[in-house]
Write a protein that holds these residues in place. Sequence first.
Motif, PDB file in Angstrom:
ATOM      1  N   ASN A 392       0.854  -1.189   0.000  1.00 42.40           N
ATOM      2  CA  ASN A 392       0.000   0.000   0.000  1.00 42.40           C
ATOM      3  C   ASN A 392       0.891   1.242   0.000  1.00 42.40           C
ATOM      4  OD1 ASN A 392       0.872   0.544   2.674  1.00 42.40           O
ATOM      5  ND2 ASN A 392      -0.787  -0.714   3.530  1.00 42.40           N
ATOM      6  N   SER A 393       0.275   2.428   0.079  1.00 42.90           N
ATOM      7  CA  SER A 393       1.040   3.666  -0.085  1.00 42.90           C
ATOM      8  C   SER A 393       2.076   3.864   1.014  1.00 42.90           C
ATOM      9  CB  SER A 393       0.088   4.865  -0.116  1.00 42.90           C
ATOM     10  OG  SER A 393      -0.680   4.908   1.070  1.00 42.90           O
ATOM     11  N   GLU A 394       1.711   3.504   2.265  1.00 45.42           N
ATOM     12  CA  GLU A 394       2.667   3.668   3.360  1.00 45.42           C
ATOM     13  C   GLU A 394       3.844   2.717   3.204  1.00 45.42           C
ATOM     14  OE1 GLU A 394       0.556   3.136   6.974  1.00 45.42           O
ATOM     15  OE2 GLU A 394      -0.589   5.001   6.792  1.00 45.42           O
ATOM     16  N   GLN A 404      11.079   2.892  -5.407  1.00 38.21           N
ATOM     17  CA  GLN A 404       9.940   3.804  -5.348  1.00 38.21           C
ATOM     18  C   GLN A 404       9.712   4.471  -6.710  1.00 38.21           C
ATOM     19  OE1 GLN A 404       9.619   6.579  -2.061  1.00 38.21           O
ATOM     20  NE2 GLN A 404      10.849   5.245  -0.727  1.00 38.21           N
ATOM     21  N   LYS A 405      10.813   4.815  -7.363  1.00 41.97           N
ATOM     22  CA  LYS A 405      10.693   5.457  -8.677  1.00 41.97           C
ATOM     23  C   LYS A 405      10.054   4.516  -9.701  1.00 41.97           C
ATOM     24  CE  LYS A 405      14.602   8.641  -8.138  1.00 41.97           C
ATOM     25  NZ  LYS A 405      15.973   8.991  -8.616  1.00 41.97           N
ATOM     26  N   LEU A 406      10.384   3.215  -9.615  1.00 43.41           N
ATOM     27  CA  LEU A 406       9.777   2.250 -10.538  1.00 43.41           C
ATOM     28  C   LEU A 406       8.272   2.173 -10.326  1.00 43.41           C
ATOM     29  CD1 LEU A 406      12.367  -0.695 -10.364  1.00 43.41           C
ATOM     30  CD2 LEU A 406      12.106   1.022 -12.175  1.00 43.41           C
ATOM     31  N   TYR A 407       7.871   2.202  -9.054  1.00 40.12           N
ATOM     32  CA  TYR A 407       6.434   2.165  -8.786  1.00 40.12           C
ATOM     33  C   TYR A 407       5.767   3.460  -9.244  1.00 40.12           C
ATOM     34  CZ  TYR A 407       1.960   1.332  -6.589  1.00 40.12           C
ATOM     35  OH  TYR A 407       0.613   1.139  -6.402  1.00 40.12           O
ATOM     36  N   ALA A 408       6.424   4.586  -9.005  1.00 37.30           N
ATOM     37  CA  ALA A 408       5.854   5.876  -9.418  1.00 37.30           C
ATOM     38  C   ALA A 408       5.662   5.918 -10.939  1.00 37.30           C
ATOM     39  CB  ALA A 408       6.754   7.018  -8.956  1.00 37.30           C
ATOM     40  N   ARG A 409       6.592   5.338 -11.674  1.00 41.87           N
ATOM     41  CA  ARG A 409       6.462   5.308 -13.135  1.00 41.87           C
ATOM     42  C   ARG A 409       5.263   4.453 -13.542  1.00 41.87           C
ATOM     43  NH1 ARG A 409       8.137   2.278 -17.584  1.00 41.87           N
ATOM     44  NH2 ARG A 409       8.440   3.575 -19.455  1.00 41.87           N
ATOM     45  N   TYR A 410       5.121   3.292 -12.899  1.00 40.64           N
ATOM     46  CA  TYR A 410       3.953   2.451 -13.188  1.00 40.64           C
ATOM     47  C   TYR A 410       2.661   3.201 -12.887  1.00 40.64           C
ATOM     48  CZ  TYR A 410       0.048  -0.389 -11.669  1.00 40.64           C
ATOM     49  OH  TYR A 410      -1.218  -0.861 -11.459  1.00 40.64           O
ATOM     50  N   GLU A 411       2.624   3.912 -11.751  1.00 37.96           N
ATOM     51  CA  GLU A 411       1.415   4.628 -11.346  1.00 37.96           C
ATOM     52  C   GLU A 411       1.044   5.710 -12.377  1.00 37.96           C
ATOM     53  OE1 GLU A 411      -0.117   6.597  -7.207  1.00 37.96           O
ATOM     54  OE2 GLU A 411       1.822   7.252  -7.987  1.00 37.96           O
ATOM     55  N   ALA A 412       2.067   6.437 -12.812  1.00 34.73           N
ATOM     56  CA  ALA A 412       1.806   7.507 -13.788  1.00 34.73           C
ATOM     57  C   ALA A 412       1.295   6.919 -15.104  1.00 34.73           C
ATOM     58  CB  ALA A 412       3.081   8.324 -14.014  1.00 34.73           C
TER      59      ALA A 412
END
Length: 508
Positions: A392-394, A404-412
Amino acid sequence: MAELTYDDFKNKLSIQDVLIDAGYTLNRRDGLRYPSYVRLDSEGRRIRGDKFIVTANGLCCFQPPTRKNYNVISFIKEHPEMFSDYTAGMDKDRLVNLVCNRLLNNPIEEREKKIINPQRDLPPFKIDDYKLHRFDGNDRETQKPFYPYFQPRGINLSTQYAFHHHFVLAERTVGDQTYKNLSFPMTIPGSSDGKIVGLEERGRRKQDGTSYKGMARGSNASEGLWIASPMGTKLQDAKRVFIFESAYDAMAFYQMLAGKDSNLTTQEKKELVGGIYASTGGNPSAKQFEGLLRTAKDATFHMGFDMDDAGMKFADMFRDLAEKANVPSNRVVREETNDGYKDFNEELLAMIERKNHPLAKGNVPEEYKAYVDSFRKGTDNIPSTKDVLHPNSEQIDLLPKSVQKLYARYEALYEDAYEMRSSRLVAPCDKEEAINQASEAWKTFKESLCKALDIKEDTAALDVESEDVGNDKKIQHDVDYTTSVDEQGNVAMEVETSDQEERRHYHR
């Protein structure tokens, strides 16, 4: 009524009828396509490792992980102690007839018992018939041949050192065949000469997971036991005697409690080292128990028999004999496995598996410890791979910045794909391309986690939740509300919703 044959029994009886008669219960959680039967302990809990699965044709069953099929006849013959009709020394064919006819409600005539002189085809056991290979604590080369026997059982080198005076590799040649087994010498309790009267034998594990176990030819298994002590304590001087059905179980018990991971105090471990460890080599006899009780007069007896029905009967048998020998009840203790394991060797193997798991506390890389710990349900709990790969986000914030950057890219990419989905101005091929990019980003994120934690994904699909905000679906940083992601990482853009001590042990 005409006498029924084996073919009649196999045609008229179901293997499931026999399993139920042997004390097994249908395990409904496994479904009915391939029914499984398990044993329950006295508190109604499953006994781990004691499970039979019925084959697709319904005629046989097998006990995983070994794929050896038993039909109605072979199951009874190989597990005689499970049936109330069985008495020690009974002919197995006679037992099959008794059990099957009883289950079929077919009365059979009581046979008159004949007392005959038993044939004595087997010569008495002679240790001189064997070439013995011993474990030398100062010679590494002599220790290596024991590895294939002990390693699959989880018995480590330290435990082998502790008991090395009490086992050998025994090699015997018969004709042009040579047999070699790990052997545990048996002696009669209280014997003045300490003569070896037999061998409890264990073979190397085969590819199908099975291994030979039995007694050496001519062994006196009615009186002899494997009797060992890491400190060399004499049976008559023993303060504690630990009794098991096999030497493997005895060594496993010792390893779990005397090893460095044990919670016992130094004094308690000294008592274990100074104790006597005895194995009956299978089903015990009254003479074996009586020999221990007669010789170790001041000892407390710890019964480490298996946690199945047979083991319970052995414990009751020992208590009865101890009472007759005027041994106080507080000096007879029942040792039990943790978590419903069938025996102590099985528990040891499970403990080793947990300890070696990549998500066990001591195996997680330092930069991922806080992240993995956030999934634990207890201090030593091992979280599921599925949970660890779906944070989850936490929990995302506990990952190293690069992940974290890999997840942020997936999210975007996912949010872009979602916005395109509802737009009439975007061509279908562009929508598909956006979905593919989000899928690849999700795969990259998971692969990075798997590589860092040395894990493999064990889930078929990610179930997702939905949340209504007005008439729209809400998208959040930590939850993929409107997509499902399969184990290959493919994102599907459909909206789906789903719901997320009675002296029990030796101071264990």
